[in-house]
Design an enzyme around this catalytic site. Structure first.
Site, mmCIF file in Angstrom:
data_model
loop_
_atom_site.group_PDB
_atom_site.id
_atom_site.type_symbol
_atom_site.label_atom_id
_atom_site.label_comp_id
_atom_site.label_asym_id
_atom_site.label_seq_id
_atom_site.Cartn_x
_atom_site.Cartn_y
_atom_site.Cartn_z
ATOM 1 N N ARG A 145 132.203 -31.678 5.938
ATOM 2 C CA ARG A 145 132.232 -30.653 6.987
ATOM 3 C C ARG A 145 133.441 -30.918 7.877
ATOM 4 O O ARG A 145 133.552 -31.999 8.460
ATOM 5 C CB ARG A 145 130.937 -30.704 7.809
ATOM 6 C CG ARG A 145 130.970 -29.770 9.004
ATOM 7 C CD ARG A 145 129.635 -29.672 9.735
ATOM 8 N NE ARG A 145 129.812 -28.805 10.897
ATOM 9 C CZ ARG A 145 129.708 -29.184 12.164
ATOM 10 N NH1 ARG A 145 129.348 -30.424 12.466
ATOM 11 N NH2 ARG A 145 129.938 -28.341 13.138
ATOM 12 N N HIS B 275 135.294 -25.407 16.516
ATOM 13 C CA HIS B 275 134.735 -26.668 17.015
ATOM 14 C C HIS B 275 135.538 -27.049 18.269
ATOM 15 O O HIS B 275 136.257 -28.047 18.296
ATOM 16 C CB HIS B 275 134.804 -27.746 15.936
ATOM 17 C CG HIS B 275 133.916 -28.936 16.182
ATOM 18 N ND1 HIS B 275 133.010 -29.412 15.236
ATOM 19 C CD2 HIS B 275 133.780 -29.748 17.250
ATOM 20 C CE1 HIS B 275 132.384 -30.475 15.723
ATOM 21 N NE2 HIS B 275 132.835 -30.710 16.952
ATOM 22 N N GLU C 233 127.988 -26.131 18.360
ATOM 23 C CA GLU C 233 127.365 -26.464 19.643
ATOM 24 C C GLU C 233 127.845 -25.603 20.811
ATOM 25 O O GLU C 233 128.462 -26.119 21.766
ATOM 26 C CB GLU C 233 127.602 -27.940 19.985
ATOM 27 C CG GLU C 233 127.018 -28.912 18.984
ATOM 28 C CD GLU C 233 127.078 -30.361 19.474
ATOM 29 O OE1 GLU C 233 127.627 -30.614 20.564
ATOM 30 O OE2 GLU C 233 126.570 -31.240 18.767
ATOM 31 N N ASN D 196 122.760 -30.421 14.945
ATOM 32 C CA ASN D 196 123.381 -31.696 15.296
ATOM 33 C C ASN D 196 122.362 -32.470 16.123
ATOM 34 O O ASN D 196 121.862 -31.964 17.133
ATOM 35 C CB ASN D 196 124.643 -31.483 16.132
ATOM 36 C CG ASN D 196 125.758 -30.819 15.327
ATOM 37 O OD1 ASN D 196 125.635 -30.629 14.113
ATOM 38 N ND2 ASN D 196 126.841 -30.472 16.003
ATOM 39 N N TYR E 66 121.428 -36.184 18.001
ATOM 40 C CA TYR E 66 121.840 -37.519 18.447
ATOM 41 C C TYR E 66 120.754 -38.278 19.191
ATOM 42 O O TYR E 66 120.603 -39.474 19.043
ATOM 43 C CB TYR E 66 123.089 -37.416 19.336
ATOM 44 C CG TYR E 66 124.306 -37.044 18.526
ATOM 45 C CD1 TYR E 66 125.024 -38.020 17.855
ATOM 46 C CD2 TYR E 66 124.692 -35.717 18.378
ATOM 47 C CE1 TYR E 66 126.127 -37.694 17.066
ATOM 48 C CE2 TYR E 66 125.792 -35.374 17.588
ATOM 49 C CZ TYR E 66 126.500 -36.377 16.939
ATOM 50 O OH TYR E 66 127.569 -36.045 16.149
ATOM 51 N N GLU F 4 125.346 -32.846 11.931
ATOM 52 C CA GLU F 4 125.892 -34.051 12.556
ATOM 53 C C GLU F 4 124.741 -34.982 12.924
ATOM 54 O O GLU F 4 123.713 -34.535 13.441
ATOM 55 C CB GLU F 4 126.642 -33.741 13.871
ATOM 56 C CG GLU F 4 127.986 -33.113 13.685
ATOM 57 C CD GLU F 4 128.691 -32.824 15.013
ATOM 58 O OE1 GLU F 4 128.430 -33.526 16.015
ATOM 59 O OE2 GLU F 4 129.482 -31.870 15.035
#
Ligand code: FCB
Length: 482
Positions: free
Chosen positions: A85, A129, A174, A298, A300, A358
């Site tokens: 990606r 991005h 995002e 994504n 985290y 991600e």
């Protein structure tokens, strides 16, 4: 000391055709931002404004991927990745943002795609991005309603050039971070601080997403989706105020973009949260709820939230969890949250296709590397999150791929080069690449299509415990609110 033997049951393997990938983004890895006819982006400007990025770091060289992409693709192939990606730099392809394309800029992505396909690696392309052409920033950037057309035009240029070979497209990465960091808190480009602008930018991001999806439906033949960051929000206590803080941050961060895309309306909490800054009359939602082929997630960390009247707009702030492991960016390691985020999104939006676009962590890797970077904390992080992804599949989530963030150490936005997220170490003085232990671990997971996750981490790699008390994040720069 006795060890628990590896479980004898048949190991779980990931679905056939599962994408095992790594992710990067243009400004973070490419370097050479003005080469071959490219024009500056807003990130180029932001990083070149003294005081905005830690240590005055810029993306001028970054991980030099623009010049070393062949070596990097070879590395991916050696690790066994079957997907990569990356994002396209809008101002390489259309230096003025609209109008005449720059053939030399486009040619870079053309070569990259061919190089990947020659090694049987699927390109997974993100259109935006975070790096916007500076020429468009000068025309108001995400505040100008015309940006939906500009974005669709840029997207169409890429669809025409690459859709014969690219089977996966993501419109935006995002969008929440773009408005919260870029327009409300000023920690990311373009560095504005306005609640009023944040609402406008969000809406135009959604309109641009919708316009690009429509353009794709006209000519594209494969899959297109959106990438959002999801972070389960938990109340810091059982008090009514903390519970409501968790709910409002959930609406603000996790549903602000996906509710409009899947349900055609904003979470009702937003109007109350934004108050006067919320557009009146209600923003027009036409053209936002276009059918998409997948949602990229994504992941985290989670957020444990308490009521905080000072923190706008959601009036909630994060409570650091004592005794838990935190990464170098100060994010709590919380693998269960990945399962929770996927299961919740499926419950809310139905049986859609998901990719984890991600997931990864910054830990304290050295600046120079010998033969091996023993990043056992990252190995453990990846293993636990991959197991969490697998639990989501077992719970019925149609998850079709996983992309580790990141392939390479790179420019981590306002943190500059101080946070290393790569599974491959980059020595910024020499640009030498050195796969870390986490890259070897990930290669083994891929080789066994996930079965290696069942082998006890203790036997797979030497146990080096996470450091218990991570230092609190201290950077000169205000960090992203995560
Ligand atoms: C995500 C961004 C990515 C990278 C990681 C650490 O929010 O999409 O570019 O900065 O965080």
């Amino acid at each position: 000391m006795t060890r628990t033997p590896a479980r004898a049951k048949t190991p779980f393997v990931f679905p056939k055709g599962f994408l095992w990938g790594a992710a990067t983004s243009a400004y973070q890895v490419e370097g050479s931002p003005l080469a071959d006819g490219a024009a500056p982006s807003n990130w180029h400007r932001f990083a070149h404004t003294p005081g905005l990025v830690a240590s005055g770091d810029t993306g001028d060289v970054a991980s030099d991927h623009y010049r070393r992409y062949r070596e990097d693709v070879k590395l991916m192939s050696e690790l066994g990745l079957n997907a990569y990606r990356f994002s396209v730099s809008w101002s390489r392809v259309l230096p003025r943002g609209t109008g005449k394309a720059n053939p030399r800029g486009l040619a870079f992505y053309d070569r990259l795609v061919d190089e990947l396909l020659a090694k049987e690696i699927q390109p997974f392309v993100t259109l935006f991005h975070w790096d916007l052409p500076a020429a468009l920033e000068d025309r108001g950037g995400w505040l100008n309603p015309d940006i939906a057309d500009w974005f669709a035009e840029y997207a169409s240029t890429l669809f025409r050039a690459l859709d014969d070979r690219v089977h996966f497209w993501a419109t935006l990465n995002e969008p929440w971070v773009v408005t919260d960091g870029g327009y409300l808190h000023g920690t990311l480009a373009p560095g504005h601080r306005s609640l009023f602008e944040a609402a406008i930018a969000s809406h135009n991001l959604l309109r641009a997403h919708g316009a690009a999806v429509r353009a794709y439906r006209a000519n594209g033949r494969h899959a297109i989706g959106l990438v959002v960051n999801l972070e389960p929000k938990h109340p810091a206590s059982t008090s009514a105020r903390d519970r409501s803080a968790a709910l409002s941050s959930e609406a603000y961060m996790n549903r602000q973009f996906s509710d409009p895309v899947f349900r055609g309306r904003y979470p009702k909490e937003l109007r109350a949260m934004f108050g006067e800054a919320w557009p009146t009359p209600e923003p027009d939602m036409a053209g936002i709820q276009e059918r998409i082929d997948f949602l990229g997630v994504n992941y985290y960390t989670r957020g444990v939230m308490r009521h905080d009247p000072e923190s706008i707009p959601e009036r909630a702030s994060r409570v650091r969890q004592r005794g838990r492991v935190h990464t170098k960016t100060g994010w709590e390691v919380y693998p269960e949250g990945l399962t929770e985020a996927l299961v919740r999104a499926r419950r809310r939006y139905g049986d859609i296709v998901f990719y984890i676009t991600e997931n990864g962590a910054a830990f304290g890797d050295p600046d120079a590397a010998a033969d091996l970077v023993p990043d056992s904390a990252r190995v453990r992080y990846l293993r636990e999150h991959l197991l969490a992804a697998r639990r989501a599949i077992e719970a019925g989530v149609d998850l079709r791929g996983y992309f580790v963030w990141s392939l390479l150490d790179n420019f981590e936005w306002s943190h500059g080069y101080s946070k290393r997220f790569g599974i491959v170490h980059v020595d910024y003085r020499t640009q030498k690449r050195t796969p870390k232990a986490s890259a070897r671990f990930y290669a083994e997971v891929i080789r066994t299509n996930g079965a290696a996750l069942d082998v006890s981490a203790r036997t797979a790699l030497p146990p080096v415990p996470f450091r218990r008390r991570a230092r609190s994040p201290r950077t000169a720069q205000p960090s992203r609110r995560r």
